[in-house]
Enzyme design. Structure first.
Site, short mmCIF file in Angstrom:
data_model
loop_
_atom_site.label_atom_id
_atom_site.label_comp_id
_atom_site.label_asym_id
_atom_site.label_seq_id
_atom_site.Cartn_x
_atom_site.Cartn_y
_atom_site.Cartn_z
N ASN A 10 0.86 -1.20 0.00
CA ASN A 10 0.00 0.00 0.00
C ASN A 10 0.89 1.25 0.00
O ASN A 10 1.70 1.43 0.91
CB ASN A 10 -0.89 -0.06 1.25
N HIS A 13 1.00 6.18 1.88
CA HIS A 13 1.76 7.11 2.71
C HIS A 13 2.97 7.72 2.00
O HIS A 13 3.55 8.67 2.49
CB HIS A 13 2.11 6.47 4.05
N HIS A 46 -5.60 3.69 -1.70
CA HIS A 46 -6.92 4.08 -1.19
C HIS A 46 -7.23 5.49 -1.66
O HIS A 46 -6.58 6.44 -1.23
CB HIS A 46 -6.89 4.00 0.34
N ARG A 48 -9.37 8.26 -1.12
CA ARG A 48 -10.35 8.71 -0.13
C ARG A 48 -11.18 9.84 -0.69
O ARG A 48 -10.75 10.59 -1.57
CB ARG A 48 -9.63 9.18 1.14
N ARG A 52 -6.90 12.90 0.67
CA ARG A 52 -5.82 13.36 1.56
C ARG A 52 -4.46 12.77 1.20
O ARG A 52 -3.44 13.32 1.53
CB ARG A 52 -6.16 13.08 3.01
N GLU A 73 -8.66 0.62 -3.03
CA GLU A 73 -9.51 0.68 -1.83
C GLU A 73 -10.44 1.86 -1.98
O GLU A 73 -10.00 2.96 -2.33
CB GLU A 73 -8.65 0.89 -0.58
N THR A 104 -8.18 3.81 8.27
CA THR A 104 -9.41 3.02 8.28
C THR A 104 -9.52 2.35 9.64
O THR A 104 -8.87 1.36 9.90
CB THR A 104 -9.37 1.97 7.15
N GLU A 154 -11.22 -9.14 3.22
CA GLU A 154 -9.93 -8.79 3.83
C GLU A 154 -10.20 -8.61 5.32
O GLU A 154 -11.01 -7.76 5.71
CB GLU A 154 -9.34 -7.52 3.21
N HIS A 197 -3.83 -4.38 7.82
CA HIS A 197 -3.90 -3.23 8.73
C HIS A 197 -3.00 -3.43 9.94
O HIS A 197 -3.21 -4.32 10.74
CB HIS A 197 -5.32 -2.91 9.22
N1 PXP Z 1 -5.92 -2.96 4.00
C1 PXP Z 1 -6.88 -2.00 4.07
C2 PXP Z 1 -8.23 -2.36 3.58
C3 PXP Z 1 -6.59 -0.71 4.56
O1 PXP Z 1 -7.55 0.22 4.61
C4 PXP Z 1 -5.27 -0.42 4.95
C5 PXP Z 1 -4.94 0.95 5.42
O2 PXP Z 1 -5.07 1.85 4.39
C6 PXP Z 1 -4.31 -1.43 4.84
C7 PXP Z 1 -4.66 -2.70 4.38
C8 PXP Z 1 -2.88 -1.20 5.19
O3 PXP Z 1 -2.76 -0.91 6.54
P1 PXP Z 1 -1.37 -0.42 7.08
O4 PXP Z 1 -1.08 0.87 6.37
O5 PXP Z 1 -1.61 -0.25 8.53
O6 PXP Z 1 -0.36 -1.48 6.76
#
Ligand code: PXP
Length: 252
Positions: A10, A13, A46, A48, A52, A73, A104, A154, A197
């Site tokens: 992901n 960030h 994601h 949003r 952001r 996402e 999330t 998930e 997550h």
């Molecule tokens: N899976 C989903 C559905 C999420 O919303 C997120 C956070 O955006 C993640 C995985 C990844 O989580 P993390 O950034 O804490 O590894």
């Protein structure tokens, strides 16, 4: 032999850091390409409602420029559905979304929103986009996902990861049991199971021991750790952790 375990990276960030200064640096698409070259099986982003971190043109560029599956996402809104259907990512993961939350925070209430979610899942399915629902490992949520005909869930691992990090051992144990039971139930209902997550090397290694979990989606830890070790080394270490866990997986 348990089935293989995919790693979705992901890159939200990377966009968070870019947006802190405006401009184009660091580019999340460049990070996605580097993640793929370093061993990621796919990229998760994601979009949003408040944009952001990831923006519309990031999604368009990811779709055009990466050569591994893109997992979008998204919240279950008409705007996001339109973007998904136009963009045609490999997969869409429906997540809950509140403007004020930092990330999330909880799973999707699929059981409480069957009527609302049903047309979204149907439209994504009809468009050939693999749908997953980001839910807590609760029996009623897993049943709802099956009822909605989402092929994938998930499992939200955030509560388990928080308990591990804060060394709340009883809570971590209870959350882990809930995840194990949820994974088994989903497998028995014919759902493909992913998890994500808050995962880090240790929790990813542990969850990899569950042979029915087919994909982990990991962002914050990898991007944070990349500051110290670099993204390729961080992804290589994550893959090693996942492989160690997988080698201990008993059954699918
Ligand atoms: N899976 C989903 C559905 C999420 O919303 C997120 C956070 O955006 C993640 C995985 C990844 O989580 P993390 O950034 O804490 O590894």
């Amino acid at each position: 032999m348990p089935p293989s375990l995919r790693l979705g990276v992901n890159i939200d960030h990377v966009a968070t850091i870019r947006n802190a200064r405006g401009g184009r640096h660091p580019d999340p698409v460049r990070a996605a390409k580097l993640a793929i070259a370093s061993g990621a099986d796919g990229i998760t982003a994601h979009l949003r409602e408040d944009r952001r971190h990831i923006r519309d043109d990031d999604i368009a560029r990811l779709k055009a420029e990466i050569d591994k599956p893109l997992n979008l996402e998204m919240a279950a809104t008409d705007e996001m559905l339109g973007i998904a259907v136009r963009t045609k990512p490999h997969a869409s993961c429906i997540v809950p979304e509140k403007r004020t939350e930092r990330t999330t925070e909880g799973g999707l209430d699929a059981a409480g929103q069957i009527v609302h979610l049903s047309p979204f899942v149907a439209r994504l399915n009809d468009s050939g986009i693999r749908v997953s629902l980001f839910i807590a490992a609760e029996p009623c949520q897993i049943e709802a996902a099956a009822k909605l005909k989402a092929p994938v869930i998930e499992i939200h691992t955030g509560a388990w990861c928080d308990a591990l990090m804060e060394r709340r051992e009883a809570d971590a144990h209870a959350e882990w049991r809930r995840i194990c039971d949820g994974v088994a139930m989903a497998r028995d209902l014919g759902l493909e199971v992913h998890a994500g997550h808050g995962l880090d090397y240790a929790s990813a290694e542990t969850i990899a021991t569950l042979g029915s979990v087919r994909e982990l989606n990991i962002g914050h830890f990898l991007v944070g750790e990349a500051v110290f070790e670099g993204l390729p080394a961080t992804i290589a270490l994550m893959r090693e952790a996942m492989a160690r866990g997988r080698s201990r997986a008993a059954r699918p």
